[in-house]
Design an enzyme around this catalytic site. Structure first.
Site, PDB file in Angstrom:
ATOM      1  CD  GLU A   1      41.216  23.949 -64.062  1.00  0.00           C
ATOM      2  OE1 GLU A   1      42.413  23.783 -64.360  1.00  0.00           O
ATOM      3  OE2 GLU A   1      40.868  24.525 -63.053  1.00  0.00           O
TER       4      GLU A   1
ATOM      5  NE  ARG B   1      47.795  24.967 -74.846  1.00  0.00           N
ATOM      6  CZ  ARG B   1      47.858  23.860 -74.142  1.00  0.00           C
ATOM      7  NH1 ARG B   1      46.800  23.451 -73.454  1.00  0.00           N
ATOM      8  NH2 ARG B   1      48.967  23.158 -74.110  1.00  0.00           N
TER       9      ARG B   1
ATOM     10  CG  HIS C   1      46.125  26.797 -68.323  1.00  0.00           C
ATOM     11  ND1 HIS C   1      46.235  25.422 -68.207  1.00  0.00           N
ATOM     12  CD2 HIS C   1      45.592  27.021 -69.556  1.00  0.00           C
ATOM     13  CE1 HIS C   1      45.790  24.842 -69.314  1.00  0.00           C
ATOM     14  NE2 HIS C   1      45.409  25.783 -70.157  1.00  0.00           N
TER      15      HIS C   1
ATOM     16  CB  CYS D   1      44.142  20.537 -64.743  1.00  0.00           C
ATOM     17  SG  CYS D   1      45.670  20.387 -63.950  1.00  0.00           S
TER      18      CYS D   1
HETATM   19  C1  CIR Z   1      48.091  20.588 -71.794  1.00  0.00           C
HETATM   20  O1  CIR Z   1      49.172  21.086 -72.114  1.00  0.00           O
HETATM   21  O2  CIR Z   1      47.035  20.988 -72.262  1.00  0.00           O
HETATM   22  C2  CIR Z   1      48.102  19.437 -70.812  1.00  0.00           C
HETATM   23  N1  CIR Z   1      49.258  18.625 -71.029  1.00  0.00           N
HETATM   24  C3  CIR Z   1      48.059  19.939 -69.385  1.00  0.00           C
HETATM   25  C4  CIR Z   1      46.802  20.698 -69.076  1.00  0.00           C
HETATM   26  C5  CIR Z   1      46.721  21.109 -67.654  1.00  0.00           C
HETATM   27  N2  CIR Z   1      45.506  21.800 -67.425  1.00  0.00           N
HETATM   28  C6  CIR Z   1      45.336  22.720 -66.500  1.00  0.00           C
HETATM   29  O3  CIR Z   1      46.261  23.084 -65.822  1.00  0.00           O
HETATM   30  N3  CIR Z   1      44.140  23.257 -66.382  1.00  0.00           N
END
Ligand code: CIR
Length: 255
Positions: free
Chosen positions: A65, A130, A160, A247
């Site tokens: 995602e 991010r 997020h 995600c």
């Molecule tokens: C991160 O910290 O980027 C990953 N361990 C988890 C990302 C999860 N992504 C989302 O919720 N869209």
């Protein structure tokens, strides 16, 4: 019939990015089984699942995602905020290129798809660790010619925007009011997570049905009371990597 793009779990998932969680041992086999069940759920909701191979050098590659924002007219390939995740976009862009015209977010902008909540033609972008303002501005430039409006908001206490708020039933926003200002969503019906389940604001709406983590029964009951149709999925191992249900896929509606 929608297409769902997913990506298999990397053997290096144990080295994933973590922001708000402490590192816990992840059972890779169990995580893979949960991911396969998640894909089965998507199929049961009528999606054709297109699964990309994992990359051992990209621990977080299962979380597709974050690599793209897909609307009917085009796909915007992101520039993820975590440097370790930037190369994830290559395989996803190659796969999306067969289905959508592509546009790109470029340096110095950063944008994670997890910070982008689309409800109809309104796009909410969370400014987070991010996603920066330049990322939101570039997304607006790419999408406004197609009739989308972009609104930014700040999120706090979670990774997020979509950790804090998702459209968890048609026209209904499920949110954690401690992490995002509920007043932003006054044009929608709002359901708050159960206070004992702060991480429960992430549901994946596919058509009229919502994939929802089985870890959050109290919030699920609230949603069902509000008329949502839920399919429960166990994503407990992926949750240790700070992932949830939105995600792990990119849903492409077939215009
Ligand atoms: C991160 O910290 O980027 C990953 N361990 C988890 C990302 C999860 N992504 C989302 O919720 N869209």
């Amino acid at each position: 019939m929608p297409i769902a793009i997913t990506r298999r779990i990397s053997p290096s998932l144990a080295r994933c990015e973590l922001t708000h969680l402490s590192r816990e041992l992840i059972d890779l086999e169990r995580a893979r089984a949960q991911h396969a069940s998640y894909e089965d759920c998507l199929r049961s909701l009528g999606c054709t699942v297109l699964t990309l191979p994992p990359d051992p050098d990209l621990p977080d590659c299962v979380f597709v995602e974050d690599t793209a924002v897909v609307v009917d007219e085009l796909a915007v390939i992101t520039r993820p905020g975590a440097p370790s995740r930037r190369r994830e976009t290559e395989a996803v862009a190659a796969a999306l290129g067969g289905h959508r015209e592509l546009a790109f977010i470029t340096e110095p902008a950063t944008l994670d798809g997890g910070d982008v909540l689309r409800i109809g033609h309104r796009i909410f972008v969370g400014l987070s660790s991010r996603t920066n303002a330049e990322g939101a501005a570039q997304l607006e430039e790419r999408l406004s010619p197609h009739g989308y409006t972009v609104e930014t908001l700040t999120v706090g206490g979670c990774l997020h925007l979509k950790s804090a708020a998702t459209e968890a039933a048609p026209g209904t926003v499920l949110l954690n009011p401690s992490w995002v200002d509920a007043a932003v969503f006054t044009d929608f019906r709002v359901v708050a997570v159960d206070p004992s389940e702060p991480g429960a604001a992430n549901g994946l709406l596919v058509g009229e049905t919502t994939l929802f983590p089985s870890a959050y029964p109290r919030t699920a009951a609230r949603l069902e009371e509000a008329g949502a149709r839920l399919v429960r999925v166990d994503v407990s191992e992926l949750a240790k990597a700070e992932g949830a249900v939105t995600c792990c896929s990119l849903i492409l509606n077939q215009p």
